[in-house]
Design an enzyme around this catalytic site. Structure first.
Site, PDB file in Angstrom:
ATOM      1  N   THR B   1       0.840  -1.243  -0.026  1.00  0.00           N
ATOM      2  CA  THR B   1      -0.160   0.039   0.150  1.00  0.00           C
ATOM      3  C   THR B   1       0.801   1.069   0.087  1.00  0.00           C
ATOM      4  OG1 THR B   1      -1.602  -1.286   1.289  1.00  0.00           O
ATOM      5  CG2 THR B   1      -1.768   1.236   1.063  1.00  0.00           C
ATOM      6  N   THR B  51      -2.137   2.186   6.238  1.00  0.00           N
ATOM      7  CA  THR B  51      -1.694   0.951   5.736  1.00  0.00           C
ATOM      8  C   THR B  51      -1.975   0.141   6.811  1.00  0.00           C
ATOM      9  OG1 THR B  51       0.047  -0.268   4.642  1.00  0.00           O
ATOM     10  CG2 THR B  51       0.660   1.270   6.110  1.00  0.00           C
ATOM     11  N   GLY B  52      -2.362  -1.130   6.494  1.00  0.00           N
ATOM     12  CA  GLY B  52      -2.481  -1.998   7.852  1.00  0.00           C
ATOM     13  C   GLY B  52      -3.597  -3.229   7.449  1.00  0.00           C
ATOM     14  N   GLY B  54      -6.570  -4.137   6.926  1.00  0.00           N
ATOM     15  CA  GLY B  54      -7.636  -3.273   6.333  1.00  0.00           C
ATOM     16  C   GLY B  54      -8.969  -3.592   7.166  1.00  0.00           C
TER      17      GLY B  54
END
Lengths: 191, 137
Positions: B1, B51-52, B54
């Site tokens: 991302t 970002t992570g 989701g």
């Protein structure tokens, strides 16, 4: 107003020992280049939306990042991409999900914001809108990178799923250094 | 991302995010990146890209919540540190629920990032500031 910019290239459980010096230098260089391009545009008075699109297009074209070319693969062997953009002064927003044939998903998100009454389009419908707007399309081979493919292969085998066929037009398999694979395993958890 | 947030010379904040998602995703899985308010948000004072994992960012409406919390804290105690405190609090909440990742944001043009993973590719620059690049904590 003073111009300002902040960027990210994703997060992962990256321990300092995971990344060799060459890879780290490559990521730092990519971030530096994005900062310089964005800073120059903003200093010249560019609109924020043009800067965001230009920088994310550059990241989408850079196979090191999990966006556009170099995006991770789904369990059935496709690169499916999502993107969104929002303008704070008007709350205008655009987003696309699950697109597979648009070179710059961020540009499609902007087109949704500027040329449709919607906020989010997904899948085939989003691809159709991209074609109508004349956005640049690309086939799945364009987005293919060997390291992402091998990361997906090992992940689907761990999931007990069959490894899908390689996309048409993808290059022949080539070795990828193990260290990079491990790191990607961790990266995948964070998109 | 990947994500970019800018404030231009007109004072307009714009945020954008793009991703390939998670490796070996199935069933058309979509994370936070295209969900406005979850992975991307921008208003008059704040812009954020995340970002992570989701699913957590969607369930906790992370991007919009952090900006709203920053605004609330700024009203209470002034803008200094409000955005950082809001971002840190949200990342702690996510971690406690099993979610991880990071965010970058501009609040009134000031750069803020927060993450609960040891590493995140990130950089910032601005009028009167030096460029700054970091990968690890």
């Amino acid at each position: 107003n003073d111009w300002s910019i902040i960027i990210h290239g994703g997060a992962g459980v990256i321990e300092r020992g995971d990344m060799d010096a060459q890879t780290e230098a490559a990521y730092r260089a990519a971030l530096q280049s994005a900062l310089e391009q964005g800073g120059a545009m903003l200093r010249d008075g560019a609109d924020g939306i043009d800067v965001v699109e230009a920088l994310i297009q550059a990241f989408e074209d850079d196979p090191m990042f999990n966006a556009g070319r170099g995006g991770v693969f789904t369990a059935d062997g496709r690169v499916e991409m999502d993107a969104s953009v929002m303008i704070g002064s008007t709350r205008a927003a655009g987003a696309v999900a699950g697109v597979t044939s648009v070179r710059h998903p961020i540009s499609l998100a902007r087109a949704v914001m500027e040329h449709s009454p919607h906020v989010m389009l997904a899948g085939d419908g989003a691809e159709g809108f991209a074609a109508e707007r004349g956005l640049e399309l690309a086939d799945q081979a364009f987005f293919f990178t060997e390291r992402r493919w091998q990361a997906m292969e090992s992940q689907v085998q761990r999931m007990g799923l069959p490894v899908p066929p390689r996309p048409e037009g993808a290059p022949d398999p080539e070795p990828v250094n193990e260290g990079a694979l491990d790191m990607m395993e961790r990266e995948h958890r964070f998109g | 991302t990947v994500g970019v947030v800018v404030r231009d010379q007109s004072g307009v904040t714009v945020a954008g995010t793009s991703t390939g998602g998670t490796t070996a995703k199935r069933w058309g899985r979509v994370g936070d990146t295209p969900v406005i308010g979850a992975g991307t948000w921008a208003d008059e004072r704040c812009g954020l890209s995340a970002t992570g994992t989701g699913e957590y960012f969607i369930r906790f409406n992370v991007a919009a919540s952090i900006c709203r919390e920053a605004e609330y804290r700024a009203l209470q105690t002034g803008p200094e540190g409000a955005a950082q405190a809001a971002a840190d609090a949200m990342m702690d909440t996510l971690l406690a629920d099993g979610g991880d990742g990071g965010i970058v944001m501009l609040y009134l043009g000031e750069p803020v990032w927060a993450m609960n993973t040891p590493g995140m590719y990130r950089a910032s620059w601005g009028e009167g500031r030096e460029p700054y690049i970091a990968i690890y904590d």
